[in-house]
Design an enzyme around this catalytic site. Structure first.
Site, short mmCIF file in Angstrom:
data_model
loop_
_atom_site.label_atom_id
_atom_site.label_comp_id
_atom_site.label_asym_id
_atom_site.label_seq_id
_atom_site.Cartn_x
_atom_site.Cartn_y
_atom_site.Cartn_z
N ASP A 53 -11.17 -33.39 -16.60
CA ASP A 53 -9.91 -33.77 -17.63
C ASP A 53 -10.43 -33.62 -19.15
OD1 ASP A 53 -10.57 -36.46 -18.40
OD2 ASP A 53 -10.43 -36.92 -16.52
N ASP A 95 -18.62 -29.39 -14.21
CA ASP A 95 -17.53 -29.71 -13.31
C ASP A 95 -17.32 -28.66 -12.14
OD1 ASP A 95 -14.98 -30.42 -11.78
OD2 ASP A 95 -14.75 -32.03 -13.14
N ASP A 152 -21.77 -26.83 -9.78
CA ASP A 152 -22.14 -27.96 -9.11
C ASP A 152 -23.05 -28.96 -9.98
OD1 ASP A 152 -23.46 -29.95 -7.47
OD2 ASP A 152 -23.37 -28.68 -5.73
N GLY A 153 -22.67 -30.22 -10.25
CA GLY A 153 -23.19 -31.13 -11.26
C GLY A 153 -24.50 -31.56 -10.76
N ASP A 175 -19.27 -39.01 -14.67
CA ASP A 175 -17.57 -39.23 -14.81
C ASP A 175 -17.10 -38.47 -13.24
OD1 ASP A 175 -14.76 -39.63 -15.06
OD2 ASP A 175 -14.68 -38.11 -16.78
N SER A 176 -17.36 -39.08 -12.23
CA SER A 176 -16.79 -38.68 -10.80
C SER A 176 -15.68 -39.14 -10.72
CB SER A 176 -17.98 -38.88 -10.15
OG SER A 176 -18.49 -39.98 -9.81
#
Length: 275
Positions: A86, A106, A137-138, A155-156
């Site tokens: 976001d 993200d 893929d983080g 920040d998942s």
């Protein structure tokens, strides 16, 4: 006719909000994405039926994810955000002049796309000169990084779907390797009313890897129970031992240098979880 959205936070409890209209709904490659315009909280992003952020209360979460670690580290030049599609955490990171580059990874590009469209006040930093955005893929980005970052912020979503592996000890071990020798990281770790076991396990895992491990809290009304926790793991710097001169003025709505310290004072039942 009235339209209401309800997030079932447990089998026996939920939060509900009156909806003006559905702005967008889509099953992405990874999750169900909905953008809703609500009467009370403005535009709201939900993923797989869980509230991720709203225009009204987003500043609490995003400020506490970003500013606690960035004021703790004396020179956070290179910062990584895992998740955070976001853009709210990025918006807070670029307020710090010490930061030279903020990388966001993200897995779901659709979250970024529709946040730009429907959450412009939150996603305002995506085009900032310090920011690099990667759709990927983080978990793998962490695994492939070595001594690369001063600060990492996870920040998942909650530990379901693609985010499950972001709450495993192996991921935190990877973070330690991706951090520089004096680096630190922070992860959102859910709420103590419904997810005490998760908080206890994450804290135990992080403490086995990082010499300084602490838990802090904030009040986010649209998250389950309203009381949210964050776990910080640091190789060198203690978030409760930040010199007064390190705090500088930035524009915030929730975070202050007093809140920075006070957020680590835990209610007894929360402190008992991590004993």
């Amino acid at each position: 006719m009235e339209l209401w959205y309800t997030e079932k936070q447990t089998e026996n409890f939920g939060i509900t909000a009156k909806v003006k209209q559905t702005l967008h709904t889509e099953q992405t490659e990874f999750q169900r994405l909905d953008m809703l315009e609500t009467e009370e909280f403005g535009n709201m992003l939900t993923l797989d039926g869980m509230v991720m952020t709203t225009e009204k209360d987003e500043f609490v979460y995003h400020e506490m994810v970003a500013h606690v670690p960035l004021f703790t580290h004396p020179n956070p030049k290179h910062v990584l955000v895992v998740g955070g599609g976001d853009g709210g955490v990025l918006r807070e990171i670029v307020k710090h002049p010490e930061v030279e580059k903020a990388t966001l990874v993200d897995i779901d590009g659709k979250v970024i796309e529709y946040s730009k469209k429907y959450l412009p006040t939150i996603s305002s930093a995506f085009d900032h000169s310090k920011v690099e955005v990667k759709v990927g893929d983080g978990f793998m980005h962490i695994a492939e990084s070595r001594d690369a970052y001063d600060v990492i912020m996870v920040d998942s979503t909650e530990p379901v779907g693609p985010a499950v592996k972001l709450f495993e000890k192996g991921f935190y071990e990877g973070i330690s390797k991706a951090l520089k020798e004096d680096g630190l990281f922070i992860a959102q770790t859910d709420n103590p009313w419904f997810k005490a076991d998760l908080i206890a396990q994450v804290f135990k895992d992080v403490k086995e890897i990082f010499p300084i491990t602490k838990l802090y809290t904030a009040n986010v009304p649209t998250y389950p129970s309203g009381l949210w926790t964050f776990t910080i793991g640091s190789k060198k710097y203690d978030p409760l031992d930040v010199p007064e001169e390190r705090f500088h003025d930035i524009e915030t709505k929730y975070y202050t240098k007093e809140i920075h310290k006070a957020s680590f004072v835990l209610p007894k039942f929360v402190g008992d979880i991590i004993k």
